[in-house]
Design an enzyme around this catalytic site. Structure first.
Site, mmCIF file in Angstrom:
data_model
loop_
_atom_site.group_PDB
_atom_site.id
_atom_site.type_symbol
_atom_site.label_atom_id
_atom_site.label_comp_id
_atom_site.label_asym_id
_atom_site.label_seq_id
_atom_site.Cartn_x
_atom_site.Cartn_y
_atom_site.Cartn_z
ATOM 1 N N GLY A 37 11.561 15.610 66.994
ATOM 2 C CA GLY A 37 11.915 14.222 66.703
ATOM 3 C C GLY A 37 11.317 13.260 67.717
ATOM 4 N N HIS A 43 2.739 13.112 66.168
ATOM 5 C CA HIS A 43 3.443 13.879 65.132
ATOM 6 C C HIS A 43 2.948 13.458 63.742
ATOM 7 C CE1 HIS A 43 6.648 13.619 68.398
ATOM 8 N NE2 HIS A 43 6.546 14.924 68.228
ATOM 9 N N ASP A 156 -0.254 20.556 72.895
ATOM 10 C CA ASP A 156 0.433 21.685 73.534
ATOM 11 C C ASP A 156 -0.399 22.936 73.253
ATOM 12 O OD1 ASP A 156 3.234 20.445 74.300
ATOM 13 O OD2 ASP A 156 2.705 19.687 72.331
ATOM 14 N N GLN A 159 1.095 26.357 73.749
ATOM 15 C CA GLN A 159 2.132 26.613 72.738
ATOM 16 C C GLN A 159 1.499 27.031 71.411
ATOM 17 O OE1 GLN A 159 5.860 24.162 71.907
ATOM 18 N NE2 GLN A 159 4.428 23.267 70.440
HETATM 19 P P1 AMP Z 1 7.377 18.010 69.943
HETATM 20 O O1 AMP Z 1 8.218 17.115 69.093
HETATM 21 O O2 AMP Z 1 7.017 17.432 71.269
HETATM 22 O O3 AMP Z 1 7.924 19.412 70.027
HETATM 23 O O4 AMP Z 1 5.989 18.146 69.174
HETATM 24 C C1 AMP Z 1 5.933 18.596 67.841
HETATM 25 C C2 AMP Z 1 4.502 18.886 67.499
HETATM 26 O O5 AMP Z 1 3.730 17.698 67.634
HETATM 27 C C3 AMP Z 1 3.871 19.930 68.421
HETATM 28 O O6 AMP Z 1 3.076 20.801 67.638
HETATM 29 C C4 AMP Z 1 3.033 19.090 69.342
HETATM 30 O O7 AMP Z 1 1.906 19.780 69.864
HETATM 31 C C5 AMP Z 1 2.593 17.965 68.414
HETATM 32 N N1 AMP Z 1 2.198 16.786 69.197
HETATM 33 C C6 AMP Z 1 2.914 16.179 70.166
HETATM 34 N N2 AMP Z 1 2.195 15.159 70.704
HETATM 35 C C7 AMP Z 1 1.005 15.149 70.065
HETATM 36 C C8 AMP Z 1 -0.175 14.361 70.188
HETATM 37 N N3 AMP Z 1 -0.282 13.364 71.054
HETATM 38 N N4 AMP Z 1 -1.221 14.622 69.352
HETATM 39 C C9 AMP Z 1 -1.137 15.651 68.442
HETATM 40 N N5 AMP Z 1 -0.051 16.426 68.300
HETATM 41 C C10 AMP Z 1 1.002 16.188 69.098
#
Ligand code: AMP
Length: 289
Positions: A37, A43, A156, A159
């Protein structure tokens, strides 16, 4: 914001499975975008890729307690489901899976996934238990919503690699897509944690993306000695006022093992603390290109 209808929100496994059955019955290719979120354009890039290449798109929103260590920001991690749903309405998301903690981790839950080898360094070292939590929640989400493809961000990188390897090792029938990092105009990688930064800290934080761009430029101009490239990244961050670097490394892009020379695809990985905020970013490096 938008007049489009908000996605259907489901909070239980049973409802989620019901929707998956509907997709299957309609022969629709289903994509899943797992998130915690506090959505931003990073995202939403994943969501766009999903809605473009799948006939149905599910986004999960769950701040997963088991991937946060003691003293990390689980309690204060930003949560704003209403705002997230407005953003997703504009992106034709079909449904959002937003379970509560007790639904994902029932009383007495004790099984955790042992992550693959690529989880052992970097984030795995700095945040003990983090990837156990990530692998466990992601595997649970894959069971709750058995999609054909799941979307993860390159932001990430480790990850993504951990999850891709877990999926291979456990023979899951699922494609793992990696989507390029979305950045602000000044280069800072978008992150839900950027909102913690003061103006001065944000300026310093730019040292991270500058260090990564610098290394990519030097590789493009033929530099291949990893020690010298790594020292350059450290210098750029120091000059930007970043004093606490957890790691700044250039490693094999598949195994995350050390390299002396850039003679194969590699990735530069950085984690640094700016004020109280820990930020990570990375850059893929292709020698000879
Ligand atoms: P999170 O909500 O931080 O767990 O991120 C959810 C997904 O969004 C993960 O796969 C992250 O790698 C991806 N994500 C977060 N920030 C970015 C970004 N700046 N560019 C591309 N994907 C992102």
């Amino acid at each position: 914001m938008t007049n489009q209808p908000r996605p259907t929100v489901v909070t239980s496994m049973v409802e989620a499975r019901g929707l998956v059955h509907q997709c299957r019955a309609a022969n629709k290719r289903l994509g899943l975008v797992p998130t915690m979120g506090a959505l931003h354009d990073g995202h939403l890039r994943l969501v766009r890729e999903c809605t473009t290449s799948c006939e149905a798109c599910a986004v999960s929103i769950f701040v997963n307690p088991t991937q946060f260590g003691p003293g990390e920001d689980f309690e204060r991690y930003p949560r704003n489901l209403e705002h997230d749903l407005d953003l997703l309405a504009a992106h034709q998301v079909d449904w959002v899976f937003a379970p509560w903690d007790g639904e994902m981790y029932r009383k007495g839950h004790s099984t955790m996934v042992q992550p693959p080898k690529v989880a052992s360094r970097f984030e795995g070292e700095c945040r003990p238990g983090h990837f156990e939590g990530v692998c466990t929640i992601v595997l649970k989400l894959f069971h709750a919503i058995p999609a054909q493809v799941a979307y993860f961000g390159q932001k990430d990188y480790q990850q993504w690699l951990v999850i891709r390897n877990m999926v291979r090792d456990l023979n899951l029938d699922l494609e793992i897509a990696r989507i390029a990092t979305v950045r602000d105009e000044d280069g800072l990688a978008l992150s839900s944690r950027n909102r913690y930064l003061s103006e001065d800290e944000r300026r310093s934080a730019l040292g991270i993306s500058q260090a990564l761009r610098g290394v990519a430029d030097r590789v493009l101009s033929g530099e291949s000695q990893v020690a010298s490239l790594t020292a350059g990244m450290q210098r750029t961050m120091r000059d930007a006022g970043i004093t606490h670097v957890d790691y700044a490394a250039i490693v094999d892009a598949e195994s995350l093992d050390d390299l002396d020379e850039l003679d194969r695809p590699a990735v530069a990985l950085i984690a640094a603390r700016v004020g109280a905020t820990r930020l990570i970013d990375n850059q893929l490096l292709h020698p000879g290109r």
